[in-house]
Structure formats: structure tokens, C-alpha cells
Design a protein around this motif. Structure first.
Motif, short mmCIF file in Angstrom:
data_model
loop_
_atom_site.label_atom_id
_atom_site.label_comp_id
_atom_site.label_asym_id
_atom_site.label_seq_id
_atom_site.Cartn_x
_atom_site.Cartn_y
_atom_site.Cartn_z
N THR A 37 0.82 -1.22 0.00
CA THR A 37 0.00 0.00 0.00
C THR A 37 0.85 1.27 0.00
N ALA A 38 2.17 1.14 -0.04
CA ALA A 38 3.04 2.32 -0.03
C ALA A 38 2.75 3.19 -1.25
N THR A 39 2.67 4.47 -1.01
CA THR A 39 2.46 5.40 -2.12
C THR A 39 3.76 5.54 -2.91
N ASP A 40 3.66 6.07 -4.12
CA ASP A 40 4.86 6.28 -4.92
C ASP A 40 5.84 7.20 -4.18
N ILE A 41 5.34 8.24 -3.56
CA ILE A 41 6.22 9.17 -2.84
C ILE A 41 6.91 8.45 -1.68
N GLU A 42 6.22 7.54 -1.00
CA GLU A 42 6.84 6.80 0.11
C GLU A 42 8.00 5.93 -0.37
N TRP A 43 7.77 5.15 -1.43
CA TRP A 43 8.87 4.28 -1.86
C TRP A 43 9.98 5.06 -2.56
N ILE A 44 9.64 6.15 -3.25
CA ILE A 44 10.67 6.99 -3.86
C ILE A 44 11.57 7.57 -2.76
N SER A 45 10.96 8.08 -1.70
CA SER A 45 11.73 8.64 -0.58
C SER A 45 12.56 7.57 0.11
N GLY A 46 11.97 6.39 0.32
CA GLY A 46 12.70 5.30 0.96
C GLY A 46 13.90 4.84 0.16
N LEU A 47 13.72 4.66 -1.13
CA LEU A 47 14.84 4.26 -1.99
C LEU A 47 15.90 5.34 -2.05
N ASN A 48 15.46 6.59 -2.11
CA ASN A 48 16.40 7.71 -2.18
C ASN A 48 17.34 7.70 -0.97
N ARG A 49 16.83 7.37 0.20
CA ARG A 49 17.67 7.32 1.40
C ARG A 49 18.74 6.23 1.28
N GLU A 50 18.48 5.22 0.47
CA GLU A 50 19.44 4.12 0.28
C GLU A 50 20.49 4.43 -0.78
N GLY A 51 20.31 5.49 -1.53
CA GLY A 51 21.28 5.84 -2.56
C GLY A 51 20.76 5.58 -3.96
N ARG A 52 21.66 5.28 -4.85
CA ARG A 52 21.34 5.14 -6.28
C ARG A 52 20.63 3.82 -6.56
N TRP A 53 19.48 3.90 -7.21
CA TRP A 53 18.74 2.74 -7.71
C TRP A 53 18.30 3.04 -9.13
N ILE A 54 18.27 2.03 -9.98
CA ILE A 54 17.60 2.10 -11.27
C ILE A 54 16.19 1.59 -10.99
N VAL A 55 15.19 2.38 -11.30
CA VAL A 55 13.79 2.01 -11.07
C VAL A 55 13.16 1.66 -12.41
N ILE A 56 12.64 0.45 -12.53
CA ILE A 56 11.95 0.04 -13.75
C ILE A 56 10.46 0.01 -13.43
N SER A 57 9.69 0.75 -14.24
CA SER A 57 8.27 0.94 -13.91
C SER A 57 7.41 1.05 -15.16
N GLU A 58 6.18 0.59 -15.01
CA GLU A 58 5.17 0.81 -16.06
C GLU A 58 4.30 2.01 -15.69
N ASP A 59 4.51 2.59 -14.53
CA ASP A 59 3.67 3.66 -13.99
C ASP A 59 4.12 5.02 -14.52
N ARG A 60 3.61 5.39 -15.67
CA ARG A 60 3.97 6.68 -16.28
C ARG A 60 3.36 7.87 -15.54
N ARG A 61 2.44 7.60 -14.59
CA ARG A 61 1.88 8.71 -13.79
C ARG A 61 2.99 9.44 -13.04
N ILE A 62 4.04 8.72 -12.67
CA ILE A 62 5.15 9.35 -11.96
C ILE A 62 5.74 10.47 -12.80
N THR A 63 5.70 10.33 -14.11
CA THR A 63 6.26 11.37 -14.99
C THR A 63 5.30 12.53 -15.20
#
Length: 132
Positions: A37-63
Motif C-alpha cells: 500500500t506504499a504510495t509512490d512518494i513513500e517508496w521513492i523517498s525510501g529508496l532515495n535514502r538508500e542511494g542510487r537505484w535504477i527504477v523500472i516501472s510501467e507507472d507513467r503517472r510518476i512522470t
């Protein structure tokens, strides 16, 4: 390279890539790192704290969604968003396309500034940068 698949991507595809690149790359699935149930902003923020990730997504809403777009653009993440034709393709074609651009993803993970967004094309081995 660390690669993250959001909940719009097939977990089976991510697991297959994890097995293929077991000793070379870290591959994670949203449901393994965050609540479903994590929102996009929640997982984006969580991953950002971990450093560099390549995110593969079908969710174009983020753009397109202002809050999600801003969070992503201000992060250390690099987004790979499936082109519409890839999004509509069967999972085998999606796997083919990801593997076709994998060498480019390895280069991007080392050379591109965080917050960059790219489109995974239906043809070819080059990803196209999305305008900021």
C-alpha cells in the motif's frame, strides 16, 4: 547496480533477472522492501535514502503527477519507464526489452545524475531520455 521493480511490473520477471544476475546486481521488488500500500512518494523517498537505484516501472503517472514527479526528480534514482507498446506487450517481450538495454542501464547507473528519467523502447538498444 541496484535495480528496483515497482508494483506495476511482474514480480516473476524481477525474480528471473535476480537469478540471472545473482552475483552481479541487487534486484528488488516493491513488495519486498515496502508495504504493497506504499504510495509512490513513500517508496521513492525510501529508496532515495538508500542511494542510487535504477527504477523500472510501467507507472507513467510518476512522470506526470506533480508531487511524484518532483520527488523523483529530486532523488538519486534513475527511472526507466516502459513505452506504451512495451507496457501492452506480453511479459516475455518485456523481459526481452529489458535484457536488450541492460548494458545501457549499467552505464546509466554509473554516469547519469539522479532524478533522470528514460523510456524503454519497443525496438533498439537505446533508452530515450524524457524531458525534464
Amino acid at each position: 547496480m541496484k535495480v528496483f521493480f515497482d508494483h506495476n511490473m511482474s514480480p516473476a520477471l524481477a525474480r528471473a533477472l535476480r537469478e540471472l544476475f545473482r552475483d552481479q546486481h541487487e534486484i528488488a521488488i516493491l513488495s519486498e522492501k515496502f508495504a504493497r500500500t506504499a504510495t509512490d512518494i513513500e517508496w521513492i523517498s525510501g529508496l532515495n535514502r538508500e542511494g542510487r537505484w535504477i527504477v523500472i516501472s510501467e507507472d507513467r503517472r510518476i512522470t506526470r503527477n506533480h508531487a511524484e514527479y518532483t520527488a523523483f526528480r529530486n532523488s538519486k534514482l534513475v527511472g526507466i519507464f516502459l513505452a506504451k507498446a512495451v507496457h501492452k506487450a506480453p511479459v516475455v517481450k518485456k523481459m526481452e526489452r529489458i535484457l536488450a538495454v541492460w548494458p545501457a542501464l549499467e552505464v546509466l547507473s554509473e554516469t547519469v545524475e539522479g532524478g533522470a528519467m528514460f523510456e524503454l523502447p519497443i525496438n533498439g538498444t537505446r533508452v530515450r531520455q524524457l524531458k525534464s
